[in-house]
Design a protein around this motif. Structure first.
Motif, PDB file in Angstrom:
ATOM      1  N   THR A 114       0.811  -1.207   0.000  1.00 50.37           N
ATOM      2  CA  THR A 114       0.000   0.000   0.000  1.00 50.37           C
ATOM      3  C   THR A 114       0.853   1.270   0.000  1.00 50.37           C
ATOM      4  O   THR A 114       0.377   2.331  -0.384  1.00 50.37           O
ATOM      5  CB  THR A 114      -0.948   0.020   1.218  1.00 50.37           C
ATOM      6  N   ARG A 117       3.436   3.691  -4.729  1.00 49.01           N
ATOM      7  CA  ARG A 117       2.391   3.937  -5.716  1.00 49.01           C
ATOM      8  C   ARG A 117       2.865   3.650  -7.137  1.00 49.01           C
ATOM      9  O   ARG A 117       4.035   3.802  -7.467  1.00 49.01           O
ATOM     10  CB  ARG A 117       1.925   5.389  -5.603  1.00 49.01           C
ATOM     11  N   THR A 120       4.756   6.372  -8.878  1.00 46.83           N
ATOM     12  CA  THR A 120       6.135   6.487  -8.403  1.00 46.83           C
ATOM     13  C   THR A 120       7.022   5.490  -9.135  1.00 46.83           C
ATOM     14  O   THR A 120       8.121   5.831  -9.595  1.00 46.83           O
ATOM     15  CB  THR A 120       6.201   6.182  -6.891  1.00 46.83           C
ATOM     16  N   HIS A 184      10.570   2.452  -2.251  1.00 42.21           N
ATOM     17  CA  HIS A 184       9.793   3.372  -1.426  1.00 42.21           C
ATOM     18  C   HIS A 184      10.699   4.325  -0.653  1.00 42.21           C
ATOM     19  O   HIS A 184      10.451   5.529  -0.619  1.00 42.21           O
ATOM     20  CB  HIS A 184       8.914   2.574  -0.454  1.00 42.21           C
ATOM     21  N   ASN A 193       5.746  10.404  -3.122  1.00 40.55           N
ATOM     22  CA  ASN A 193       4.997   9.490  -2.257  1.00 40.55           C
ATOM     23  C   ASN A 193       4.774  10.102  -0.875  1.00 40.55           C
ATOM     24  O   ASN A 193       4.899   9.443   0.122  1.00 40.55           O
ATOM     25  CB  ASN A 193       5.819   8.186  -2.083  1.00 40.55           C
TER      26      ASN A 193
ATOM     27  N   GLU B  54      -5.455  -2.641  -7.030  1.00 35.87           N
ATOM     28  CA  GLU B  54      -4.298  -1.747  -6.952  1.00 35.87           C
ATOM     29  C   GLU B  54      -2.996  -2.513  -6.689  1.00 35.87           C
ATOM     30  O   GLU B  54      -1.956  -2.180  -7.249  1.00 35.87           O
ATOM     31  CB  GLU B  54      -4.529  -0.675  -5.882  1.00 35.87           C
ATOM     32  N   LEU B  58       0.335  -2.517  -9.083  1.00 37.85           N
ATOM     33  CA  LEU B  58       1.665  -2.221  -8.567  1.00 37.85           C
ATOM     34  C   LEU B  58       2.648  -3.332  -8.944  1.00 37.85           C
ATOM     35  O   LEU B  58       3.744  -3.067  -9.429  1.00 37.85           O
ATOM     36  CB  LEU B  58       1.620  -2.047  -7.046  1.00 37.85           C
TER      37      LEU B  58
END
Ligand SMILES: [Zn+2]
Lengths: 194, 91
Positions: A114, A117, A120, A184, A193, B54, B58
């Motif tokens: 989660t 993204r 990104t 990330h 992000n 989602e 990803l």
């Protein structure tokens, strides 16, 4: 594919033919694989050369028409472990226990996915991707290279790495989560992000 | 009774598999290793479940990123020559 059992008896001419037609066409992916394992042009060259010479020497163990690419990748990976890794004396960093138990446990790691993204990921440039991949321990990096870059099936990977398919799956899963973490972190440091 | 009704509604909306099962299938799907039955159930689920949809996007985008953004090196010409030479000297 299996190195152990089948023994062929090729003539020198046949050997050269197989080498030329079935082995050499894979030299680019082999070189890229070697480079991503060693990060050094000269080491990569040595590793590829060593692999091809070994492949030629043991050509009678190769069955014509079977998966030459997987066969070569397996030799390369073994040469890397036996010769190159020893030289660098890197201690293995994987917590195998943690890896193997993943698919038997109830808590699927949903949280990771989660944070990062899609936009990104799509905006990452080559160097950033390369750095994130390189930051992974070599065993994790290897499964990502074999699966995502070279498109080997789980079964082929299982033969190349000599580990069961279940372990391939859990190692891939762990590798991808680690990669997401790196991406990330990178995105955060660049102010994406949020 | 109420819980039964709830699970019936949930199942008819999200398909036959749970989010947990869906996430377990995620990598099999992206790696082209799922059976057609698994694929079907997976599609049914993500068509109705945004978080799983989602996650799938990803996963796909990361695989695509690896395939398209990483530099592919060209093998040095002299390496091929050197290998061929060594082979010829051996035969
Ligand atoms: Zn879901």
């Amino acid at each position: 594919m299996s190195i152990e059992k089948i023994k062929q008896n090729y003539s020198n001419l046949e050997k050269e033919g197989i080498f030329e037609k079935e082995f050499l066409p894979h030299i680019n992916p082999m070189y890229n694989f070697a480079y991503r394992l060693t990060y050094d042009d000269d080491d990569a060259k040595d590793l590829v050369q060593e692999t091809y010479l070994k492949a030629f020497r043991f050509l009678n163990s190769f069955q014509q028409g079977t998966n030459a690419k997987a066969w070569l990748f397996r030799i390369l990976k073994n040469s890397f472990i036996n010769d190159f890794r020893k030289k660098s004396k890197q201690p293995p960093k994987i917590d195998y226990q943690e890896v193997e138990t993943y698919y038997n446990s109830d808590n699927v790691d949903v949280s990771m996915t989660t944070d990062l993204r899609v936009e990104t990921v799509q905006h990452m440039i080559g160097d950033e991707v390369s750095n994130a991949l390189n930051a992974l321990d070599v065993d994790f990096r290897t499964v990502i290279i074999l699966c995502d870059l070279e498109g080997f099936t789980y079964e082929e990977m299982s033969k190349i790495l000599d580990i069961p398919i279940g372990t391939i799956r859990s190692r891939l899963h762990r590798a991808r989560n680690l990669l997401k973490e790196k991406l990330h972190e990178y995105a955060k440091s660049m102010g994406f992000n949020k | 009774m109420a819980t039964n009704l709830f699970s019936w509604i949930k199942q008819s909306v999200f398909g036959k598999i749970s989010c947990k099962k869906c996430l377990e299938l995620l990598e099999l799907i992206t790696d082209n290793e799922a059976s057609s039955e698994e694929e079907k159930r997976f599609r049914e689920h993500i068509n109705a479940c945004l978080p799983c949809y989602e996650s799938f996007n990803l996963e796909k985008s990361i695989k695509e990123m690896l395939q398209t953004k990483l530099e592919k090196k060209q093998v040095p010409e002299d390496l091929i020559e050197s290998i061929k030479l060594k082979i010829r000297n051996h035969t």
